[in-house]
Design a protein around this motif. Structure first.
Motif, mmCIF file in Angstrom:
data_model
loop_
_atom_site.group_PDB
_atom_site.id
_atom_site.type_symbol
_atom_site.label_atom_id
_atom_site.label_comp_id
_atom_site.label_asym_id
_atom_site.label_seq_id
_atom_site.Cartn_x
_atom_site.Cartn_y
_atom_site.Cartn_z
ATOM 1 N N MET A 29 -7.141 28.399 49.319
ATOM 2 C CA MET A 29 -7.248 29.052 48.015
ATOM 3 C C MET A 29 -6.268 30.209 47.892
ATOM 4 O O MET A 29 -6.197 31.049 48.807
ATOM 5 N N GLY A 30 -5.548 30.287 46.801
ATOM 6 C CA GLY A 30 -4.653 31.416 46.546
ATOM 7 C C GLY A 30 -5.427 32.580 45.949
ATOM 8 O O GLY A 30 -6.539 32.412 45.464
ATOM 9 N N GLY A 31 -4.831 33.759 45.969
ATOM 10 C CA GLY A 31 -5.541 34.948 45.501
ATOM 11 C C GLY A 31 -5.404 35.215 44.019
ATOM 12 O O GLY A 31 -6.084 36.073 43.469
ATOM 13 N N ASP A 32 -4.529 34.472 43.319
ATOM 14 C CA ASP A 32 -4.303 34.742 41.897
ATOM 15 C C ASP A 32 -5.473 34.226 41.068
ATOM 16 O O ASP A 32 -5.939 33.098 41.276
ATOM 17 N N THR A 33 -5.945 35.048 40.143
ATOM 18 C CA THR A 33 -7.070 34.621 39.305
ATOM 19 C C THR A 33 -6.637 34.377 37.852
ATOM 20 O O THR A 33 -7.488 34.231 36.976
ATOM 21 N N ASP A 34 -5.356 34.384 37.578
ATOM 22 C CA ASP A 34 -4.828 34.214 36.212
ATOM 23 C C ASP A 34 -5.413 35.248 35.253
ATOM 24 O O ASP A 34 -5.659 34.951 34.077
ATOM 25 N N GLY A 35 -5.702 36.426 35.774
ATOM 26 C CA GLY A 35 -6.233 37.479 34.905
ATOM 27 C C GLY A 35 -7.688 37.312 34.521
ATOM 28 O O GLY A 35 -8.171 38.007 33.628
ATOM 29 N N THR A 36 -8.406 36.402 35.189
ATOM 30 C CA THR A 36 -9.802 36.154 34.800
ATOM 31 C C THR A 36 -10.799 36.747 35.787
ATOM 32 O O THR A 36 -11.971 36.880 35.477
ATOM 33 N N GLY A 37 -10.354 37.043 36.999
ATOM 34 C CA GLY A 37 -11.280 37.501 38.036
ATOM 35 C C GLY A 37 -11.842 36.364 38.852
ATOM 36 O O GLY A 37 -12.516 36.578 39.857
ATOM 37 N N MET A 38 -11.589 35.146 38.425
ATOM 38 C CA MET A 38 -12.154 33.962 39.089
ATOM 39 C C MET A 38 -11.029 33.140 39.725
ATOM 40 O O MET A 38 -10.158 32.643 39.016
ATOM 41 N N PRO A 39 -11.000 33.015 41.050
ATOM 42 C CA PRO A 39 -9.945 32.208 41.659
ATOM 43 C C PRO A 39 -10.106 30.733 41.302
ATOM 44 O O PRO A 39 -11.232 30.272 41.082
ATOM 45 N N THR A 40 -9.010 30.016 41.246
ATOM 46 C CA THR A 40 -9.080 28.575 40.957
ATOM 47 C C THR A 40 -9.594 27.858 42.195
ATOM 48 O O THR A 40 -9.045 28.026 43.281
ATOM 49 N N SER A 41 -10.667 27.096 42.037
ATOM 50 C CA SER A 41 -11.193 26.387 43.211
ATOM 51 C C SER A 41 -11.253 24.890 42.972
ATOM 52 O O SER A 41 -11.796 24.162 43.765
#
Lengths: 321, 111
Positions: free
Chosen positions: B89-101
């Motif tokens: 998993m990468g640390g970027d959340t696209d500004g949402t606070g939720m990582p892409t899983s």
């Protein structure tokens, strides 16, 4: 349009004759949802129980929940937003091309049938899970579904509800909303709450290395968060309160064992429909509760002299006890 | 020939939910969270046998998983959430606070 058009699970149990599960697998992840609230229960308004209710499952694969569904719609991965937007157009009789529908992996006949059933229902409820909220699009997908639910009210009663997971995650959101006006992603570093997901949310703060200490209560980010966030938890003093030794305990400097909530510690848990339920512990524990530990830490901090020079104190929130 | 890429979805199951309470160090939990499910056709295509280990690589990290055939659509892989999926998993959340899983594009290399 914003906000969430929703209801309690009690209303779903009593009245919902049309249920949609979108991007969720309740047969595995919320195994009592069907039987307690959504499709199996008989009620005053739905006396024949399952026979009076229609259940639609929207997912990228045929999960165990598909066996319980009347209609299973297999959407292409990452095309939920497109499908919801098409449905928003179709309920209002706006033109949608076959090419646009083909992108979702479904056919016009299937969607026409779905729209007809949605409009023909007396009370519809759409439950959405992480298949919608944790894929590409994230909050935009959730917002689109909530908007679809709101717009369906031009035709019939329709609501939407997220399928929350784990113990009391809803409680954390509800309490933060009540105390600060925001559900998550809040900073108090100016002495008053500020909200900005992506900046102040936990994963982002950890990944950027913005915090120099972490205090974790009843969660295991060491086994669930992205690796860059876990690496930062290893670097900084991390303190964990948990009934068990977890992955996070092992990377922390301090682990304090506490009594498990609802089993040996009292409190309040919030159901996924935001109904607070009191917890009556049947057992006693030799360990303190999370609340007792946090209160003792607060008292110890209060006994210390304030660390900022006099006259530079930020405006502090009055503690609610 | 370009290498086939798969879409990986981390997911939950009732067994995984139960095993969290048994303990994340239990053999069953480790077995479950280190196993990926993909279609039999995909496994044959990239030369993976049932029970064989393969290295799954995202743009952020890699981890080995034992492979099993299951009823999943072609081109997709499902793995129960757990410490091994954190590595991907990468640390970027696209500004949402939720990582892409879910919905990662991954390479799968048989070991």
């Amino acid at each position: 349009m914003g906000g969430k058009v929703t209801c309690t699970l009690g209303e779903v149990k009593q009245r919902a004759d049309f249920i949609v599960y979108w991007g969720g697998n309740p047969a595995e992840c919320h195994p009592r949802h069907f039987t307690k609230y959504t499709i199996m229960q008989k009620s005053k308004f739905l006396p024949r129980g399952r026979k009076d209710r229609t259940m639609v499952l929207v997912d990228i694969r045929e999960t165990k929940s598909a066996k319980a569904a009347d209609i299973f719609l297999q959407v292409k991965p990452g095309k939920d937003f497109e499908l919801i937007t098409i449905l928003r157009a179709m309920i209002k009789d706006q033109h949608v091309t076959d090419e646009q529908i083909a992108v979702t992996g479904l056919s016009r006949e299937v969607l026409d049938d779905l729209v007809g059933r949605m409009k023909g229902a007396k009370f519809g409820c759409m439950f959405f899970g992480m298949g919608l909220s944790m894929t590409r699009g994230k909050h935009m997908n959730s917002a689109a579904l909530l908007t679809l639910a709101a717009e369906m009210n031009a035709f019939t009663k329709f609501v939407a509800m997220p399928m929350r997971g784990h113990g009391n995650v809803t409680g954390a959101d509800v309490i933060m909303r009540w105390q600060t006006g925001f559900p998550f992603g809040i900073t108090f570093n100016r002495g008053y709450p500020r909200y900005n997901p992506g900046e102040f949310s936990t994963v982002d703060v950890l990944v950027r290395g913005d915090c120099d200490a972490a205090f974790i209560i009843g969660a295991d980010p060491g086994a669930t968060m992205p690796q860059p966030a876990i690496e930062h938890l290893k670097r900084i003093p991390t303190i964990v309160l948990d009934p068990h030794v977890t992955h996070t305990s092992r990377l922390s400097r301090v682990h304090i064992t506490t009594a498990p909530q609802g089993i040996a510690a009292p409190g309040t848990a919030y159901r996924m429909d935001e109904i607070p339920l009191p917890l009556k512990p049947p057992l006693k524990s030799p360990y303190p509760t999370d609340e007792q530990v946090v209160r003792r830490i607060n008292e110890a901090i209060a006994a210390k002299p304030f660390w900022m020079p006099e006259g530079s104190q930020p405006q502090m929130l009055t503690a609610q006890v | 020939m370009t290498k086939k890429r798969f879409i990986l979805n981390a997911s939950r199951s009732s067994k995984q939910g139960t095993l969290i309470n048994v303990g994340k160090d239990s053999e069953e939990y480790l077995e479950l969270t280190n196993t990926m499910t993909m279609s039999a056709g995909d496994m044959a295509e990239i030369g993976l046998a049932e029970g064989q280990t393969a290295l799954v690589r995202t743009e952020f990290g890699e981890a080995p998983f034992k492979c099993q055939a299951g009823k999943v659509p072609e081109g997709m892989i499902f793995i129960p959430y757990g410490p091994p999926t954190c590595l991907l998993m990468g640390g970027d959340t696209d500004g949402t606070g939720m990582p892409t899983s879910k919905g990662w594009e991954v390479d799968v290399t048989p070991l």
